[in-house]
Design a protein around this motif. Structure first.
Motif, PDB file in Angstrom:
ATOM      1  N   VAL A 240       0.586  -1.267   0.108  1.00  0.00           N
ATOM      2  CA  VAL A 240       0.044  -0.104   0.124  1.00  0.00           C
ATOM      3  C   VAL A 240       1.004   1.315  -0.047  1.00  0.00           C
ATOM      4  N   ILE A 241       1.750   1.203   0.827  1.00  0.00           N
ATOM      5  CA  ILE A 241       2.616   2.471   0.889  1.00  0.00           C
ATOM      6  C   ILE A 241       3.736   2.621  -0.235  1.00  0.00           C
ATOM      7  N   ASP A 242       4.128   1.555  -0.710  1.00  0.00           N
ATOM      8  CA  ASP A 242       4.935   1.520  -1.856  1.00  0.00           C
ATOM      9  C   ASP A 242       4.026   2.279  -3.177  1.00  0.00           C
ATOM     10  N   ASP A 243       2.926   1.812  -3.365  1.00  0.00           N
ATOM     11  CA  ASP A 243       2.210   2.492  -4.332  1.00  0.00           C
ATOM     12  C   ASP A 243       1.843   3.704  -4.275  1.00  0.00           C
ATOM     13  N   LEU A 244       1.617   4.180  -2.944  1.00  0.00           N
ATOM     14  CA  LEU A 244       1.211   5.640  -2.863  1.00  0.00           C
ATOM     15  C   LEU A 244       2.545   6.384  -2.955  1.00  0.00           C
ATOM     16  N   VAL A 245       3.581   5.853  -2.368  1.00  0.00           N
ATOM     17  CA  VAL A 245       5.037   6.629  -2.429  1.00  0.00           C
ATOM     18  C   VAL A 245       5.298   6.905  -3.935  1.00  0.00           C
ATOM     19  N   HIS A 246       5.153   5.919  -4.756  1.00  0.00           N
ATOM     20  CA  HIS A 246       5.574   6.131  -6.070  1.00  0.00           C
ATOM     21  C   HIS A 246       4.288   6.994  -6.973  1.00  0.00           C
ATOM     22  N   ARG A 247       2.998   7.207  -6.291  1.00  0.00           N
ATOM     23  CA  ARG A 247       2.319   7.779  -7.155  1.00  0.00           C
ATOM     24  C   ARG A 247       2.452   9.316  -6.795  1.00  0.00           C
ATOM     25  N   PHE A 248       2.857   9.741  -5.430  1.00  0.00           N
ATOM     26  CA  PHE A 248       3.188  10.876  -5.072  1.00  0.00           C
ATOM     27  C   PHE A 248       4.760  11.309  -5.711  1.00  0.00           C
ATOM     28  N   ALA A 249       5.683  10.357  -5.764  1.00  0.00           N
ATOM     29  CA  ALA A 249       6.816  10.958  -6.315  1.00  0.00           C
ATOM     30  C   ALA A 249       6.603  11.136  -7.773  1.00  0.00           C
ATOM     31  N   GLU A 250       5.755  10.665  -8.685  1.00  0.00           N
ATOM     32  CA  GLU A 250       5.189  10.867  -9.839  1.00  0.00           C
ATOM     33  C   GLU A 250       5.015  12.485  -9.841  1.00  0.00           C
ATOM     34  N   VAL A 251       3.959  12.669  -8.944  1.00  0.00           N
ATOM     35  CA  VAL A 251       3.509  14.137  -8.947  1.00  0.00           C
ATOM     36  C   VAL A 251       4.368  15.237  -8.588  1.00  0.00           C
ATOM     37  N   PHE A 252       5.228  15.017  -7.808  1.00  0.00           N
ATOM     38  CA  PHE A 252       6.228  15.871  -7.462  1.00  0.00           C
ATOM     39  C   PHE A 252       7.473  15.816  -7.811  1.00  0.00           C
ATOM     40  N   ALA A 253       7.697  14.822  -9.153  1.00  0.00           N
ATOM     41  CA  ALA A 253       8.766  14.767  -9.810  1.00  0.00           C
ATOM     42  C   ALA A 253       9.843  14.548  -8.979  1.00  0.00           C
ATOM     43  N   ARG A 254       9.814  13.405  -8.079  1.00  0.00           N
ATOM     44  CA  ARG A 254      10.832  13.239  -7.200  1.00  0.00           C
ATOM     45  C   ARG A 254      11.075  11.481  -7.189  1.00  0.00           C
ATOM     46  N   THR A 255      12.047  11.198  -6.696  1.00  0.00           N
ATOM     47  CA  THR A 255      12.624   9.831  -6.734  1.00  0.00           C
ATOM     48  C   THR A 255      12.061   9.224  -5.390  1.00  0.00           C
ATOM     49  N   ASP A 262      10.584  10.292   4.261  1.00  0.00           N
ATOM     50  CA  ASP A 262      10.505  11.050   5.265  1.00  0.00           C
ATOM     51  C   ASP A 262      10.217  12.413   4.988  1.00  0.00           C
ATOM     52  N   TRP A 263      10.126  12.847   3.516  1.00  0.00           N
ATOM     53  CA  TRP A 263       9.506  14.170   3.168  1.00  0.00           C
ATOM     54  C   TRP A 263       8.183  14.222   3.323  1.00  0.00           C
ATOM     55  N   MET A 264       7.669  13.296   2.789  1.00  0.00           N
ATOM     56  CA  MET A 264       6.230  12.906   3.104  1.00  0.00           C
ATOM     57  C   MET A 264       5.597  12.730   4.235  1.00  0.00           C
ATOM     58  N   ALA A 265       6.197  11.921   5.049  1.00  0.00           N
ATOM     59  CA  ALA A 265       6.074  11.833   6.517  1.00  0.00           C
ATOM     60  C   ALA A 265       5.973  13.261   7.476  1.00  0.00           C
ATOM     61  N   GLN A 266       6.871  14.007   7.020  1.00  0.00           N
ATOM     62  CA  GLN A 266       7.026  15.351   7.719  1.00  0.00           C
ATOM     63  C   GLN A 266       5.759  16.143   7.375  1.00  0.00           C
ATOM     64  N   ARG A 267       5.352  16.253   6.068  1.00  0.00           N
ATOM     65  CA  ARG A 267       4.291  16.895   5.526  1.00  0.00           C
ATOM     66  C   ARG A 267       3.010  16.638   6.058  1.00  0.00           C
ATOM     67  N   PHE A 268       2.771  15.288   5.944  1.00  0.00           N
ATOM     68  CA  PHE A 268       1.454  14.629   6.627  1.00  0.00           C
ATOM     69  C   PHE A 268       1.467  14.803   8.264  1.00  0.00           C
ATOM     70  N   LEU A 302      -0.735   6.700   8.164  1.00  0.00           N
ATOM     71  CA  LEU A 302       0.051   6.943   7.039  1.00  0.00           C
ATOM     72  C   LEU A 302       1.701   7.304   7.467  1.00  0.00           C
ATOM     73  N   THR A 303       1.446   8.155   8.317  1.00  0.00           N
ATOM     74  CA  THR A 303       2.998   8.648   8.637  1.00  0.00           C
ATOM     75  C   THR A 303       3.651   7.414   9.320  1.00  0.00           C
ATOM     76  N   GLN A 304       3.119   6.649  10.098  1.00  0.00           N
ATOM     77  CA  GLN A 304       3.726   5.735  10.877  1.00  0.00           C
ATOM     78  C   GLN A 304       4.201   4.694   9.969  1.00  0.00           C
ATOM     79  N   ALA A 305       3.443   4.243   8.681  1.00  0.00           N
ATOM     80  CA  ALA A 305       3.879   3.314   7.800  1.00  0.00           C
ATOM     81  C   ALA A 305       5.256   3.938   6.923  1.00  0.00           C
ATOM     82  N   LEU A 306       5.142   5.207   6.701  1.00  0.00           N
ATOM     83  CA  LEU A 306       6.237   5.937   5.819  1.00  0.00           C
ATOM     84  C   LEU A 306       7.251   5.826   6.570  1.00  0.00           C
ATOM     85  N   ARG A 307       7.357   6.101   7.854  1.00  0.00           N
ATOM     86  CA  ARG A 307       8.401   6.078   8.762  1.00  0.00           C
ATOM     87  C   ARG A 307       8.950   4.825   9.192  1.00  0.00           C
TER      88      ARG A 307
END
Length: 342
Positions: A240-255, A262-268, A302-307
């Motif tokens: 679940v997290i891998d899929d969300l990370v890839h979707r967000f990375a595509e939107v933000f043009a990030r790896t 960590d950047w996503m976790a801090q924002r959420f 979400l933040t716990q899973a990201l971290r």
């Protein structure tokens, strides 16, 4: 049996079940005086004295003191008035015993140290007024000098924790943790920031930049994972997290690497501070409210899973530090209640 019948102390003892020594003590005290004496000087009692003695025994078994009983027997106060006063006093004693029982169960379950046990006893023995003062101090210290919006402050005040008269062990433990939390300046600052942001109705930057479609998809996926009981730290959460990370990375043009996670976790994390979420969880427990799963925000999961950092995100009860504000209240209470054993 007629009103002219006279009874010796021995006969009174057989009829009432009281010992001769006890009846003699009541007689010497003037509570049940003899009606007359025999030619040999022995005390004799009439039917009224027998009835007084039976009432005396009943009132003593109910816990009344001799001075009060004397006033009842002399008709200075009625049995009903005394019974009401003693029932109120017994209610207080029962609540105290119930509270002590709850504390002892928490101590037994947790294997608490003497210092932890003493702190739990102090905090739970605070009167209702003192507990309200502790929460009022938290409210004033958190929102008194900040314009957090009347709606947000009213919500926090309306949900003020109120320890019941007969708390469970879970409620006692939650109250002790809550009392420690509200006296912490760092937590007050976090609570203040959260309330100000919520009052302003501002979306998170990551929500705005990611777009409503991706955010709705994220909320749906996390809600489904939570509903199925998926632990955010488990292997089941990884896809679940891998899929969300890839979707967000595509939107933000990030790896989609660890740094981006960590950047996503801090924002959420800005949406739901873990200590603020813990405060509301404790309030639910103390007040005995049913936790409605649909109202629990998805971002902490979400933040716990990201971290994926169990130590940082699993709130465990630890020996509480006594904040200065709590120390002042408990010290004052201890002075007034120094005769209460821990």
């Amino acid at each position: 049996m007629d009103v002219t019948t006279l009874y010796s102390i021995g006969e009174l003892s057989r009829r009432t079940g009281l010992s001769v020594r006890t009846i003699r003590f009541y007689s010497d005290s003037g509570v049940v005086a003899p009606t007359t004496r025999s030619p040999a000087g022995y005390r004799l009692y009439d039917l009224d004295a027998l009835l007084r003695l039976e009432l005396l025994r009943t009132l003593r078994e109910l816990g009344m003191d001799l001075t009060t009983i004397q006033r009842v027997l002399d008709r200075e106060v009625s049995v009903a008035e005394v019974a009401a006063a003693h029932a109120d006093a017994m209610d207080v004693q029962i609540r105290m015993l119930q509270l002590r029982r709850s504390v002892l169960r928490v101590v037994a379950r947790r294997g608490s140290s003497p210092e932890e046990t003493k702190l739990m006893h102090r905090l739970t023995q605070l009167s209702g007024e003192e507990r309200r003062r502790l929460i009022d101090d938290f409210m004033e210290g958190t929102f008194g000098t900040v314009d957090a919006g009347p709606g947000a402050v009213a919500m926090v005040r309306a949900a003020a924790p109120d320890l019941p008269d007969d708390p469970t062990g879970e409620q006692v433990a939650a109250w002790v943790e809550l009392a420690e939390l509200v006296g912490d300046e760092d937590f007050r600052a976090r609570m203040r920031r959260t309330a100000v942001r919520q009052a302003a109705g501002r979306p998170l930057d990551i929500e705005r930049d990611a777009g409503e479609e991706l955010m709705e998809f994220t909320r749906q996926k996390v809600a489904e994972a939570r509903k199925s009981g998926t632990d955010p730290l488990s292997d089941r959460a990884a896809p679940v997290i891998d899929d969300l990370v890839h979707r967000f990375a595509e939107v933000f043009a990030r790896t989609p690497d660890t740094e981006f996670r960590d950047w996503m976790a801090q924002r959420f994390e800005e949406a739901h501070d873990p200590r603020v979420d813990r405060y509301w969880q404790l309030v639910w427990i103390v007040n005995g409210w049913q936790v409605v799963p649909n109202l629990i925000p998805v971002y902490p999961w979400l933040t716990q899973a990201l971290r994926n950092d169990r130590a940082a995100w699993s709130p465990q009860w630890a020996p509480p530090r006594i904040p200065e504000r709590v120390q002042g209240i408990t010290r004052g209470h201890e002075t007034r209640s120094s005769n209460v054993d821990v």
